[in-house]
Design a protein around this motif. Structure first.
Motif, short mmCIF file in Angstrom:
data_model
loop_
_atom_site.label_atom_id
_atom_site.label_comp_id
_atom_site.label_asym_id
_atom_site.label_seq_id
_atom_site.Cartn_x
_atom_site.Cartn_y
_atom_site.Cartn_z
N UNK A 44 0.99 -3.12 -7.10
CA UNK A 44 1.02 -2.08 -7.77
C UNK A 44 -0.36 -0.94 -6.71
N UNK A 45 -1.34 -1.24 -7.04
CA UNK A 45 -2.85 -1.07 -6.18
C UNK A 45 -2.67 -0.63 -5.00
N UNK A 46 -1.93 -1.79 -4.42
CA UNK A 46 -1.58 -1.51 -2.85
C UNK A 46 -1.03 -0.97 -2.36
N UNK A 47 -0.02 -0.09 -3.15
CA UNK A 47 1.23 1.11 -2.83
C UNK A 47 0.40 2.24 -2.73
N UNK A 48 -0.88 2.39 -3.88
CA UNK A 48 -1.49 3.36 -4.36
C UNK A 48 -2.22 3.61 -3.43
N UNK A 49 -3.13 2.87 -2.45
CA UNK A 49 -3.67 2.89 -1.73
C UNK A 49 -2.65 3.21 -0.24
N UNK A 50 -1.61 2.84 -0.63
CA UNK A 50 -0.51 3.24 0.86
C UNK A 50 -0.10 4.76 0.94
N UNK A 51 0.44 4.87 -0.74
CA UNK A 51 0.75 6.41 -0.58
C UNK A 51 -0.93 7.54 -0.28
N UNK A 52 -1.88 6.66 -0.71
CA UNK A 52 -2.80 8.05 -0.14
C UNK A 52 -3.07 8.16 1.33
N UNK A 53 -2.88 6.39 1.90
CA UNK A 53 -3.30 6.56 3.63
C UNK A 53 -2.37 7.01 4.85
N UNK A 54 -1.28 6.88 4.33
CA UNK A 54 0.12 7.31 5.18
C UNK A 54 -0.09 9.12 4.94
N UNK A 55 -0.32 9.78 4.06
CA UNK A 55 -1.17 10.84 4.27
C UNK A 55 -1.85 11.33 5.54
N UNK A 56 -2.92 10.30 5.44
CA UNK A 56 -3.84 10.70 7.17
C UNK A 56 -4.52 12.50 6.74
N UNK A 57 -4.74 12.26 4.97
CA UNK A 57 -5.99 12.81 4.67
C UNK A 57 -7.38 12.80 5.36
N UNK A 58 -8.14 14.59 5.21
CA UNK A 58 -9.10 14.41 5.66
C UNK A 58 -10.40 13.53 4.95
N UNK A 59 -9.81 13.74 3.29
CA UNK A 59 -11.23 13.10 2.11
C UNK A 59 -10.61 12.24 1.37
#
Length: 395
Positions: free
Chosen positions: A139-154
């Protein structure tokens, strides 16, 4: 990627001040950690950067843009929460891609991005599962993936590993370090766990009661804490503290507490030369307190004390022993292969080159046993086992 800058930021909840006059810069591409105990204001600071809390006073910049009044979805940030905040009715694929769908990206691009991130984090075989079918680490990796996939500035991370067991936390820290190395996006990470802070952060900001205490590299926080709070909070086991009188006898400066009299090092003497008070708080880490027959002794830079062992904490590769002497206690480190019997008398050696002196009223560090420019030399010291004992000094 983007620089994040907080300028004289305050956050008040009625009469309660959660964050007090905080000025802080997070450099472009830096992995920056906000560290402190519960209630110190670190999560409130993160939420103000994210736009989930309004700023009472001050200004927050992301890049060159003031974001005080910018909606969270328009700040180009991605946040990973402590509880993961996954949608239970959605598959892993849908959880990861949810933000991209809201932005109206084409299906082909969404699938390509999700597949790419799932490959990085080992989630390809889990894309059709629901969150309830996953372990905590997954679940923790899914939460990280959801953040990474957006390619945000921060990236903003609020204690994302706190719900994992010790083994998974260690594994997840390694994954975070590898990801940041491959994709050096500006990251602000909140934790109360000093191990996470010291292993993950390029720099660490220590907070207490809404006030910034020190910002520095993990090594400098440990070696040269700015004040008593940082010294006691960073480091395991915590630093030993003892109130000492400053006395001078026959041209030699000492720190004295009842029957204990310890010579100051040359660097301490320089720092105390113009100090106006006659009392100081001495701090010394357990790593600088040893059994005398195991210690690397340095002439005129340490002291042998006759103590009684009280409690031993065995940690596998090393053992920490609580020693008592008169009216105070010292925690010291001994070899794990050494058997220390409780209630027995031992000679212990305090290496004063690693000690620090703090002002009793303000808690601010006055000086250290080794000046910063000499620390590299101290860490590589090889000295003959020569020192004075308390008995020899009295003679």
């Amino acid at each position: 990627m983007a620089r994040v800058y907080l300028e004289h930021v305050w956050k008040k909840f009625g009469t309660v001040v959660a964050v007090k006059d905080l000025t802080l810069e997070v450099k472009d591409g830096e992995f920056f950690v906000l560290l402190g105990p519960s209630g110190c204001g670190k999560t409130t600071t993160l939420r103000m950067i994210a736009g989930l809390e309004d700023v009472t006073e001050g200004t927050i910049y992301i890049g060159d843009r003031v974001v005080n009044d910018v909606h969270p979805k328009d700040r180009d940030i991605a946040m990973v929460f402590q509880n993961y905040a996954l949608y239970p009715h959605m598959s892993v694929f849908d959880n990861i891609s949810f933000g991209l769908k809201l932005r109206g990206l084409p299906k082909e691009e969404i699938k390509a991005r999700v597949d790419e991130v799932a490959g990085w984090l080992g989630l390809k075989e889990l894309l059709n599962r629901r969150p309830r079918e996953l372990s905590g680490g997954q679940r923790q990796r899914v939460a990280l993936a959801r953040a990474l996939v957006r390619r945000p500035q921060v990236f903003l991370m609020d204690e994302p590993l706190s719900n994992l067991d010790a083994k998974l936390r260690t594994q997840a820290r390694g994954e975070l370090l590898r990801l940041h190395k491959d994709f050096p996006t500006t990251t602000i990470y909140v934790t109360h766990d000093q191990v996470e802070a010291m292993t993950l952060g390029d720099r660490v900001a220590v907070m207490m009661e809404g006030t910034l205490q020190q910002v520095d590299s993990p090594q400098m926080l440990y070696l040269y804490p700015a004040n008593q709070f940082v010294a006691g909070f960073v480091g395991t086991p915590p630093m030993n503290f003892l109130t000492m009188d400053i006395v001078t006898e026959e041209g030699q400066m000492y720190l004295k507490h009842n029957g204990l009299k310890v010579p100051v090092t040359a660097d301490m003497a320089v720092g105390l030369k113009d100090y106006p008070k006659n009392k100081v708080l001495m701090g010394i880490r357990p790593q600088d307190v040893h059994l005398a027959d195991e210690a690397r002794m340095i002439e005129n830079s340490g002291w042998v004390l006759h103590c009684i062992s009280d409690v031993a904490e065995r940690l596998g590769t090393e053992t920490y022993v609580h020693f008592t002497l008169d009216d105070f206690e010292l925690v010291g480190r001994v070899s794990a292969v050494r058997t220390v019997s409780m209630g027995m008398e031992y000679d212990i050696y305090m290496d004063m080159t690693g000690a620090h002196l703090f002002d009793l009223d303000t808690g601010v560090r006055v000086c250290s046993g080794t000046a910063p420019e000499k620390m590299e030399t101290r860490l590589g010291l090889k000295a003959e086992p020569q020192l004075r004992t308390a008995e020899q000094s009295e003679e």
